[in-house]
Design a protein around this motif. Structure first.
Motif, PDB file in Angstrom:
ATOM      1  N   MET A 157       0.842  -1.181   0.000  1.00  0.00           N
ATOM      2  CA  MET A 157       0.000   0.000   0.000  1.00  0.00           C
ATOM      3  C   MET A 157       0.879   1.233   0.000  1.00  0.00           C
ATOM      4  O   MET A 157       2.005   1.189   0.458  1.00  0.00           O
ATOM      5  N   ARG A 158       0.290   2.303  -0.507  1.00  0.00           N
ATOM      6  CA  ARG A 158       1.019   3.560  -0.555  1.00  0.00           C
ATOM      7  C   ARG A 158       0.052   4.705  -0.338  1.00  0.00           C
ATOM      8  O   ARG A 158      -1.021   4.750  -0.934  1.00  0.00           O
ATOM      9  N   ILE A 159       0.413   5.648   0.520  1.00  0.00           N
ATOM     10  CA  ILE A 159      -0.387   6.839   0.766  1.00  0.00           C
ATOM     11  C   ILE A 159       0.092   7.924  -0.197  1.00  0.00           C
ATOM     12  O   ILE A 159       1.289   8.163  -0.337  1.00  0.00           O
ATOM     13  N   LEU A 160      -0.860   8.585  -0.863  1.00  0.00           N
ATOM     14  CA  LEU A 160      -0.545   9.625  -1.824  1.00  0.00           C
ATOM     15  C   LEU A 160      -0.771  10.997  -1.212  1.00  0.00           C
ATOM     16  O   LEU A 160      -1.701  11.172  -0.415  1.00  0.00           O
ATOM     17  N   ASN A 161       0.070  11.954  -1.612  1.00  0.00           N
ATOM     18  CA  ASN A 161      -0.190  13.319  -1.157  1.00  0.00           C
ATOM     19  C   ASN A 161      -1.299  13.912  -2.028  1.00  0.00           C
ATOM     20  O   ASN A 161      -1.777  13.289  -2.976  1.00  0.00           O
ATOM     21  N   LYS A 162      -1.721  15.138  -1.714  1.00  0.00           N
ATOM     22  CA  LYS A 162      -2.868  15.738  -2.390  1.00  0.00           C
ATOM     23  C   LYS A 162      -2.637  15.883  -3.893  1.00  0.00           C
ATOM     24  O   LYS A 162      -3.529  15.591  -4.688  1.00  0.00           O
TER      25      LYS A 162
END
Length: 81
Positions: free
Chosen positions: A1-6
């Protein structure tokens, strides 16, 4: 999983099970000056993908150059504005 910035999240248009296809999603993500080659294997509909490009252009106000590839292998779409 990867969290994306805005900025990364805003640049992605998800493909849902509604009227959004992989091709239309990719066309909407094109930046000015970028192009997309759609091969005949990628496009299964009876109408050409330029119909989708015209619809996206009308809804979003973006301008595209579009047409068939010279060798007949598919279509080319380029965002110009």
């Amino acid at each position: 999983m990867r969290i994306l910035n805005k900025e990364e999240a805003d640049a992605i248009t998800p493909v849902s099970n509604g009227r959004e296809t992989l091709v239309s999603s990719t066309i909407k993500q094109l930046q000015v000056g970028q192009g997309l080659i759609i091969t005949r294997q990628d496009w299964k509909a009876k109408y050409p993908p330029t119909t989708i490009v015209n619809s996206i252009s009308k809804k979003t106000g973006r301008k595209f150059e579009k047409g068939r590839m010279p060798d007949g292998s598919g279509w080319f779409v380029k965002r110009v504005a």
